[in-house]
Design a protein around this motif. Structure first.
Motif, PDB file in Angstrom:
ATOM      1  N   GLY A   1       0.816  -1.202   0.000  1.00 18.99           N
ATOM      2  CA  GLY A   1       0.000   0.000   0.000  1.00 18.99           C
ATOM      3  C   GLY A   1       0.850   1.252   0.000  1.00 18.99           C
ATOM      4  N   GLU A   2       0.228   2.364   0.372  1.00 14.25           N
ATOM      5  CA  GLU A   2       0.926   3.648   0.297  1.00 14.25           C
ATOM      6  C   GLU A   2       1.429   4.140   1.648  1.00 14.25           C
ATOM      7  OE1 GLU A   2      -1.417   6.557  -1.682  1.00 14.25           O
ATOM      8  OE2 GLU A   2      -1.271   5.570  -3.637  1.00 14.25           O
ATOM      9  N   LYS A   3       0.859   3.651   2.734  1.00 12.89           N
ATOM     10  CA  LYS A   3       1.211   4.149   4.057  1.00 12.89           C
ATOM     11  C   LYS A   3       1.473   2.964   4.981  1.00 12.89           C
ATOM     12  CE  LYS A   3      -0.357   7.719   7.315  1.00 12.89           C
ATOM     13  NZ  LYS A   3      -1.469   8.650   7.625  1.00 12.89           N
ATOM     14  N   VAL A   4       2.691   2.867   5.499  1.00 10.81           N
ATOM     15  CA  VAL A   4       3.093   1.691   6.264  1.00 10.81           C
ATOM     16  C   VAL A   4       3.642   2.116   7.625  1.00 10.81           C
ATOM     17  CG1 VAL A   4       4.584  -0.349   6.317  1.00 10.81           C
ATOM     18  CG2 VAL A   4       3.687   0.479   4.136  1.00 10.81           C
ATOM     19  N   ALA A   5       3.225   1.414   8.678  1.00 11.52           N
ATOM     20  CA  ALA A   5       3.776   1.616  10.014  1.00 11.52           C
ATOM     21  C   ALA A   5       4.527   0.355  10.431  1.00 11.52           C
ATOM     22  CB  ALA A   5       2.670   1.928  11.020  1.00 11.52           C
ATOM     23  N   ILE A   6       5.712   0.537  10.965  1.00 12.50           N
ATOM     24  CA  ILE A   6       6.539  -0.578  11.429  1.00 12.50           C
ATOM     25  C   ILE A   6       6.663  -0.470  12.947  1.00 12.50           C
ATOM     26  CG2 ILE A   6       8.738  -1.775  11.155  1.00 12.50           C
ATOM     27  CD1 ILE A   6       7.381  -1.416   8.485  1.00 12.50           C
ATOM     28  N   ILE A   7       6.256  -1.518  13.665  1.00 10.66           N
ATOM     29  CA  ILE A   7       6.347  -1.519  15.127  1.00 10.66           C
ATOM     30  C   ILE A   7       7.650  -2.207  15.525  1.00 10.66           C
ATOM     31  CG2 ILE A   7       5.193  -2.087  17.287  1.00 10.66           C
ATOM     32  CD1 ILE A   7       3.529  -0.316  15.434  1.00 10.66           C
ATOM     33  N   GLY A   8       8.560  -1.477  16.143  1.00 12.64           N
ATOM     34  CA  GLY A   8       9.823  -2.063  16.580  1.00 12.64           C
ATOM     35  C   GLY A   8      11.007  -1.228  16.130  1.00 12.64           C
ATOM     36  N   GLY A   9      12.172  -1.524  16.723  1.00 12.25           N
ATOM     37  CA  GLY A   9      13.345  -0.716  16.415  1.00 12.25           C
ATOM     38  C   GLY A   9      14.604  -1.514  16.170  1.00 12.25           C
ATOM     39  N   GLY A  10      14.449  -2.808  15.854  1.00 11.51           N
ATOM     40  CA  GLY A  10      15.625  -3.630  15.571  1.00 11.51           C
ATOM     41  C   GLY A  10      15.936  -3.647  14.084  1.00 11.51           C
TER      42      GLY A  10
END
Length: 260
Positions: free
Chosen positions: A199-208
Motif C-alpha cells: 500500500g501507500e502508508k506503512v507503520a513498522i512496530i519495533g526498532g531492531g
C-alpha cells in the motif's frame, strides 16, 4: 591479499557475508580506539573477501584427508553452512538437509537484496559446497527425514541448526487485523520472491534490524510514507546506526517513545 583471505577462512567461512551485514561490535573494544580510531577490521576483511570474489579464483584452506565418517546437518543457514564447512575441513563427509528451496537460511530469506546481494551469497555458498559438502533441499525434518531414519542411513552424528524463523506477536487487541504482518514473515516472502503489496502508508512496530529491513523494503516496494514506531528513544534503538541513518536519508519517519 590471498594470504589474508586464507587466514580469515581459518575461522570464518562466510567473510563476504560478514563484511556486508556484521555490525562489527569488536571495533568498539579495539584498544587503538582509546588513542585514535579503531582498526576498521570489518571493511578490511570485506576487502580481502571481495578480492577473491572479483578475481574468480577460489582460495580454499587446507582440508584433512577423508575419514569416511558421515554427518547430517539439519538446516542450511549460517550455522549449518559453518558446521558443514569445518566438518569438510576435518575430512568428514557432511550432508545438509534444508527445508527451503535454496541454502542460506535467514541470510537469503531474511536479509534484503540491497544489504546482501544474492549473487554474492550464492558465490560464497558454492565455495563451501565445493569442499565436499552434499545438499538435499526441500527436505523437512520430522516429515521427510527423522533422527531415526538418518541414523539408519549411516550418519554417525547429526547437527541441528534449524534457525529462528518465527516472529513474536504484539499481544495487543487488533494484532490479527487484515494488513498486520509479522516482520520476519514479510521479509521471508520477499526472499521467496512472492508478491508483497504494502500500500501507500506503512507503520513498522519495533526498532531492531528486522524493523529497519521491513521499513526500507516497504519504501523500495513503492510505499509513499513509512513510519517506524519505537517504544524507547533513538539512543536505545537496537538497530545498527548506519541502518537508521540510511533509512532517514531515504525518507523513513521515526516516532519514538510510542507503543501500541
Amino acid at each position: 591479499y590471498r594470504a589474508a583471505i586464507t587466514l580469515i577462512k581459518e575461522t570464518n567461512p562466510l567473510p563476504l557475508t560478514c563484511g556486508r551485514v556484521c555490525p562489527h561490535p569488536c571495533e568498539e573494544q579495539c584498544r587503538l580506539g582509546r588513542v585514535a580510531k579503531p582498526v576498521n577490521i570489518n571493511h578490511l576483511k570485506r576487502f580481502a573477501a571481495d578480492y577473491e570474489l572479483h578475481t574468480g579464483v577460489r582460495i580454499t584452506p587446507y582440508a584433512a584427508p577423508p575419514t569416511g565418517k558421515k554427518v547430517a546437518v539439519i538446516g542450511g543457514g549460517p550455522a549449518g553452512l559453518t558446521c558443514a564447512y569445518f566438518l569438510a575441513r576435518y575430512g568428514h563427509s557432511p550432508t545438509i538437509f534444508e527445508a527451503m528451496p535454496k541454502l542460506g537460511g535467514m541470510l537469503r530469506y531474511g536479509i534484503p537484496e540491497y544489504r546482501l546481494p544474492k549473487a554474492v551469497l550464492d558465490w560464497e555458498i558454492e565455495g563451501i559446497l565445493g569442499m565436499g559438502v552434499a545438499v538435499n533441499t526441500n527436505v523437512r525434518m520430522g516429515t521427510d527425514v527423522t533422527l531415526h531414519s538418518l541414523t539408519d542411513e549411516g550418519y554417525e552424528a547429526i547437527f541441528l541448526g534449524t534457525g529462528a524463523w518465527d516472529s513474536r506477536g504484539l499481544g495487543v487487541e487488533g494484532d490479527d487485523l487484515e494488513g498486520i504482518l509479522p516482520g520476519t514473515h514479510f521479509l521471508i516472502d520477499r526472499g521467496l520472491e512472492k508478491e508483497t503489496p504494502v500500500g501507500e502508508k506503512v507503520a513498522i512496530i519495533g526498532g531492531g534490524n528486522t524493523a529497519l529491513d521491513a521499513a526500507r523494503t516497504s519504501w523500495r516496494l513503492g510505499a509513499r510514507e513509512v513510519t517506524i514506531i519505537y517504544r524507547r528513544s533513538r539512543n536505545e534503538m537496537p538497530a545498527n546506526d548506519i541502518e537508521i541513518e540510511e533509512a532517514e536519508e531515504e525518507g523513513v519517519k521515526f516516532h519514538y517513545l510510542a507503543a501500541p
